[in-house]
Scaffold this motif. Structure first.
Motif, PDB file in Angstrom:
ATOM      1  N   ASP A   1       0.743  -1.315   0.086  1.00  0.00           N
ATOM      2  CA  ASP A   1      -0.035  -0.042  -0.060  1.00  0.00           C
ATOM      3  C   ASP A   1       0.869   1.249   0.077  1.00  0.00           C
ATOM      4  OD1 ASP A   1      -2.178  -1.511   0.305  1.00  0.00           O
ATOM      5  OD2 ASP A   1      -2.071  -1.713   2.458  1.00  0.00           O
ATOM      6  N   ASN A   2       1.860   1.347  -0.825  1.00  0.00           N
ATOM      7  CA  ASN A   2       2.649   2.224  -0.883  1.00  0.00           C
ATOM      8  C   ASN A   2       3.568   3.004   0.282  1.00  0.00           C
ATOM      9  OD1 ASN A   2       2.406   2.917  -3.616  1.00  0.00           O
ATOM     10  ND2 ASN A   2       0.989   4.297  -3.617  1.00  0.00           N
ATOM     11  N   GLN A   3       3.801   1.774   1.003  1.00  0.00           N
ATOM     12  CA  GLN A   3       4.449   1.868   2.224  1.00  0.00           C
ATOM     13  C   GLN A   3       5.961   1.616   2.233  1.00  0.00           C
ATOM     14  OE1 GLN A   3       3.932  -0.029   6.020  1.00  0.00           O
ATOM     15  NE2 GLN A   3       2.931   1.748   6.786  1.00  0.00           N
ATOM     16  N   TRP A   4       6.820   2.186   2.439  1.00  0.00           N
ATOM     17  CA  TRP A   4       8.272   1.592   2.790  1.00  0.00           C
ATOM     18  C   TRP A   4       8.900   1.853   4.073  1.00  0.00           C
ATOM     19  CZ3 TRP A   4       6.170   3.745  -1.271  1.00  0.00           C
ATOM     20  CH2 TRP A   4       6.439   3.420  -2.814  1.00  0.00           C
ATOM     21  N   LYS A   5       9.611   0.765   4.405  1.00  0.00           N
ATOM     22  CA  LYS A   5      10.137   0.842   5.955  1.00  0.00           C
ATOM     23  C   LYS A   5      11.674   0.912   5.702  1.00  0.00           C
ATOM     24  CE  LYS A   5       6.130  -0.553   8.335  1.00  0.00           C
ATOM     25  NZ  LYS A   5       5.492  -1.585   9.359  1.00  0.00           N
ATOM     26  N   LYS A   6      12.430   1.702   6.481  1.00  0.00           N
ATOM     27  CA  LYS A   6      13.992   1.686   6.379  1.00  0.00           C
ATOM     28  C   LYS A   6      14.398   0.301   7.192  1.00  0.00           C
ATOM     29  CE  LYS A   6      16.021   5.811   7.016  1.00  0.00           C
ATOM     30  NZ  LYS A   6      16.623   6.717   7.492  1.00  0.00           N
ATOM     31  N   VAL A   7      15.358  -0.211   6.688  1.00  0.00           N
ATOM     32  CA  VAL A   7      15.916  -1.263   7.214  1.00  0.00           C
ATOM     33  C   VAL A   7      17.539  -1.123   7.340  1.00  0.00           C
ATOM     34  CG1 VAL A   7      14.138  -3.036   6.798  1.00  0.00           C
ATOM     35  CG2 VAL A   7      16.092  -2.662   5.173  1.00  0.00           C
ATOM     36  N   THR A   8      18.170  -1.670   8.298  1.00  0.00           N
ATOM     37  CA  THR A   8      19.467  -1.573   8.432  1.00  0.00           C
ATOM     38  C   THR A   8      20.212  -2.998   8.372  1.00  0.00           C
ATOM     39  OG1 THR A   8      19.295   0.401   9.686  1.00  0.00           O
ATOM     40  CG2 THR A   8      21.794  -0.790   9.548  1.00  0.00           C
ATOM     41  N   LEU A   9      21.032  -3.121   7.449  1.00  0.00           N
ATOM     42  CA  LEU A   9      21.744  -4.321   7.440  1.00  0.00           C
ATOM     43  C   LEU A   9      23.032  -4.165   7.969  1.00  0.00           C
ATOM     44  CD1 LEU A   9      21.004  -5.103   3.353  1.00  0.00           C
ATOM     45  CD2 LEU A   9      19.765  -5.799   5.372  1.00  0.00           C
ATOM     46  N   PRO A  10      23.656  -5.502   8.497  1.00  0.00           N
ATOM     47  CA  PRO A  10      24.823  -5.717   9.021  1.00  0.00           C
ATOM     48  C   PRO A  10      25.821  -5.402   8.015  1.00  0.00           C
ATOM     49  CG  PRO A  10      23.362  -7.600   9.741  1.00  0.00           C
ATOM     50  CD  PRO A  10      22.846  -6.972   8.472  1.00  0.00           C
ATOM     51  N   ALA A  11      27.087  -4.703   8.498  1.00  0.00           N
ATOM     52  CA  ALA A  11      28.184  -4.373   7.741  1.00  0.00           C
ATOM     53  C   ALA A  11      28.783  -5.603   7.186  1.00  0.00           C
ATOM     54  CB  ALA A  11      29.193  -3.585   8.365  1.00  0.00           C
ATOM     55  N   ALA A  12      28.813  -6.965   7.943  1.00  0.00           N
ATOM     56  CA  ALA A  12      29.414  -8.023   7.284  1.00  0.00           C
ATOM     57  C   ALA A  12      28.440  -8.720   6.057  1.00  0.00           C
ATOM     58  CB  ALA A  12      29.391  -9.017   8.494  1.00  0.00           C
ATOM     59  N   GLN A  13      27.171  -8.222   6.334  1.00  0.00           N
ATOM     60  CA  GLN A  13      26.218  -8.932   5.152  1.00  0.00           C
ATOM     61  C   GLN A  13      26.445  -8.079   3.779  1.00  0.00           C
ATOM     62  OE1 GLN A  13      22.298  -9.073   6.528  1.00  0.00           O
ATOM     63  NE2 GLN A  13      21.408  -9.189   4.118  1.00  0.00           N
ATOM     64  N   VAL A  14      26.845  -7.033   3.917  1.00  0.00           N
ATOM     65  CA  VAL A  14      26.844  -6.029   2.571  1.00  0.00           C
ATOM     66  C   VAL A  14      28.453  -5.812   2.066  1.00  0.00           C
ATOM     67  CG1 VAL A  14      24.727  -4.879   3.158  1.00  0.00           C
ATOM     68  CG2 VAL A  14      26.952  -3.835   3.869  1.00  0.00           C
ATOM     69  N   LYS A  15      29.314  -6.509   2.866  1.00  0.00           N
ATOM     70  CA  LYS A  15      30.573  -6.425   2.587  1.00  0.00           C
ATOM     71  C   LYS A  15      30.839  -6.797   0.974  1.00  0.00           C
ATOM     72  CE  LYS A  15      35.251  -7.583   3.824  1.00  0.00           C
ATOM     73  NZ  LYS A  15      35.800  -6.237   3.893  1.00  0.00           N
ATOM     74  N   GLY A  16      31.419  -5.870   0.336  1.00  0.00           N
ATOM     75  CA  GLY A  16      32.030  -6.142  -1.299  1.00  0.00           C
ATOM     76  C   GLY A  16      30.347  -6.336  -2.085  1.00  0.00           C
ATOM     77  N   GLN A  17      29.223  -5.747  -1.434  1.00  0.00           N
ATOM     78  CA  GLN A  17      28.138  -5.886  -2.349  1.00  0.00           C
ATOM     79  C   GLN A  17      27.723  -4.604  -2.720  1.00  0.00           C
ATOM     80  OE1 GLN A  17      24.726  -7.685  -0.135  1.00  0.00           O
ATOM     81  NE2 GLN A  17      25.415  -9.613  -0.263  1.00  0.00           N
ATOM     82  N   TRP A  18      26.805  -4.330  -3.872  1.00  0.00           N
ATOM     83  CA  TRP A  18      26.404  -3.101  -4.428  1.00  0.00           C
ATOM     84  C   TRP A  18      24.833  -3.097  -4.299  1.00  0.00           C
ATOM     85  CZ3 TRP A  18      28.548   1.398  -6.400  1.00  0.00           C
ATOM     86  CH2 TRP A  18      30.016   1.190  -6.743  1.00  0.00           C
ATOM     87  N   THR A  19      24.242  -2.058  -3.574  1.00  0.00           N
ATOM     88  CA  THR A  19      22.773  -1.892  -3.330  1.00  0.00           C
ATOM     89  C   THR A  19      22.238  -1.118  -4.794  1.00  0.00           C
ATOM     90  OG1 THR A  19      22.777  -1.696  -1.029  1.00  0.00           O
ATOM     91  CG2 THR A  19      20.803  -0.866  -2.148  1.00  0.00           C
ATOM     92  N   GLN A  20      21.191  -1.733  -5.309  1.00  0.00           N
ATOM     93  CA  GLN A  20      20.544  -1.206  -6.695  1.00  0.00           C
ATOM     94  C   GLN A  20      19.270  -0.535  -5.949  1.00  0.00           C
ATOM     95  OE1 GLN A  20      18.323  -2.903  -9.286  1.00  0.00           O
ATOM     96  NE2 GLN A  20      19.151  -1.911 -11.160  1.00  0.00           N
ATOM     97  N   LYS A  21      19.282   0.780  -5.881  1.00  0.00           N
ATOM     98  CA  LYS A  21      18.040   1.504  -5.431  1.00  0.00           C
ATOM     99  C   LYS A  21      17.308   2.131  -6.804  1.00  0.00           C
ATOM    100  CE  LYS A  21      20.191   2.936  -1.067  1.00  0.00           C
ATOM    101  NZ  LYS A  21      19.214   2.988  -0.035  1.00  0.00           N
ATOM    102  N   VAL A  22      16.168   1.740  -6.857  1.00  0.00           N
ATOM    103  CA  VAL A  22      15.491   2.079  -8.102  1.00  0.00           C
ATOM    104  C   VAL A  22      14.368   2.799  -7.932  1.00  0.00           C
ATOM    105  CG1 VAL A  22      14.044   0.918 -10.005  1.00  0.00           C
ATOM    106  CG2 VAL A  22      15.935  -0.322  -9.251  1.00  0.00           C
ATOM    107  N   TYR A  23      14.244   4.008  -8.501  1.00  0.00           N
ATOM    108  CA  TYR A  23      13.391   4.896  -8.397  1.00  0.00           C
ATOM    109  C   TYR A  23      12.490   5.401  -9.475  1.00  0.00           C
ATOM    110  CZ  TYR A  23      16.303   5.833  -4.343  1.00  0.00           C
ATOM    111  OH  TYR A  23      17.171   5.672  -3.489  1.00  0.00           O
ATOM    112  N   GLY A  24      11.334   5.913  -9.480  1.00  0.00           N
ATOM    113  CA  GLY A  24      10.310   6.128 -10.604  1.00  0.00           C
ATOM    114  C   GLY A  24      10.651   7.230 -11.215  1.00  0.00           C
ATOM    115  N   VAL A  25       9.813   7.793 -11.975  1.00  0.00           N
ATOM    116  CA  VAL A  25       9.991   9.049 -12.897  1.00  0.00           C
ATOM    117  C   VAL A  25      10.136  10.142 -12.226  1.00  0.00           C
ATOM    118  CG1 VAL A  25       8.903   7.991 -14.914  1.00  0.00           C
ATOM    119  CG2 VAL A  25       7.421   9.315 -13.276  1.00  0.00           C
TER     120      VAL A  25
END
Length: 307
Positions: free
Chosen positions: A107-131
């Motif tokens: 229902d058009n609701q997003w919640k902020k989440v925090t990932l552990p540093a160890a989990q995202v090590k070496g990773q890239w987040t792709q954040k996709v936005y609309g027009v």
């Protein structure tokens, strides 16, 4: 095509460090491209559901450019050229070892989440936005470079796609598995999706969906109109991205409103963009107005829009 790289340049990074390989892969997805979008529903959850038919959009040109870049961030802006018009399309914001994501609920609701540093090590987040650079979906994963292949894949929840959000009400979450892979002629965005009914904390899948978006490089001259348009409008959208970053930074939850004062976000932003283009609104006043607009549409203030 400043800031962009080709597959050959990506391959040349093989002997270099992993971070350089990742950046080369991301930037190789930009340029002037012939695009084809294909979707079809696959396996229904039960026999009562009849999968919808094959859907294909062809003969489109898309210009993808590097809108912003620093050591740990690359923003790719998509511009669609259709019927001699330039349409600001979706935005990809790639962030390295990012821990803060906006996770879509429903229902058009997003919640902020925090990932552990160890989990995202070496990773890239792709954040996709609309027009209007409003939130869509975000996922974190590792770019893989092996056996001559360069790809990234992640699963995340999202609102209904634009091709269906005005015509469907039988599901409310699209669980997307997005696979981006560099090819000899451009790239592919392959999707293995599930259409989900989410209610009272439970999920029910109604049907699967396969998507294939193909990007093939073409003559840069075909995108001249988009390049000129972006040069004229990129400063406005840089302010918009900065304002959204402020909204995201100040709130743990985003509740995107369909309308404020009886107007949808795209109409309000279009009017502001026109004023900025005509120099009727600029500087601190423009920044303040954009921020207030986004705060309203993200349901974080009840103040009136300054029009």
């Amino acid at each position: 095509m400043a800031g962009c790289l080709t597959l050959a340049a990506t391959a040349q990074q093989k002997g270099g460090d992993k971070l350089s390989q990742d950046k080369a892969a991301i930037k190789s997805m930009c340029g002037c491209q012939d695009v084809t979008f294909e979707y079809t529903e696959t396996f229904p959850a039960d026999s009562s559901y009849k999968p919808k038919g094959y859907h294909k959009i062809i003969d489109a040109i898309e210009y993808v450019t590097v809108a912003a870049e620093d050591r740990n961030r690359i923003v790719l802006q998509h511009l669609l050229i259709a019927d001699s018009f330039v349409i600001k399309h979706w935005t990809e914001d790639w962030q390295y070892e990012n821990q803060q994501l906006l996770a879509y609920n429903q229902d058009n609701q997003w919640k902020k989440v925090t990932l552990p540093a160890a989990q995202v090590k070496g990773q890239w987040t792709q954040k996709v936005y609309g027009v209007d650079d409003e939130p869509r979906y975000e996922g974190s994963a590792t770019w893989v470079h092996t056996d001559g292949r360069h790809y990234w894949e992640s699963t995340s929840d999202a609102p209904l796609p634009r091709r269906e959000y005005t015509t469907r009400n039988d599901y409310n979450v699209l669980r997307r598995t997005n696979h981006h892979e560099i090819t000899a002629t451009g790239s592919v965005h392959e999707q293995d999706n599930q259409k989900v009914v989410r209610a009272n904390g439970t999920d029910k899948v109604i049907v699967g969906e396969k998507g294939l978006n193909t990007y093939n490089r073409t003559s840069e001259s075909k995108c001249q109109q988009a390049k000129e348009w972006w040069e004229q409008h990129k400063s406005f959208w840089a302010v918009v991205r900065k304002s959204w970053d402020k909204v995201y930074g100040e709130n743990s939850e985003i509740n995107l409103q369909k309308k404020v004062n009886e107007e949808p976000l795209y109409k309000v932003m279009s009017a502001l963009e026109e004023k900025a283009f005509k120099k009727e609104l600029a500087g601190a006043e423009l920044e303040k107005t954009i921020l207030l607009t986004l705060q309203q549409f993200s349901h974080n203030t009840t103040l009136s829009l300054h029009r």
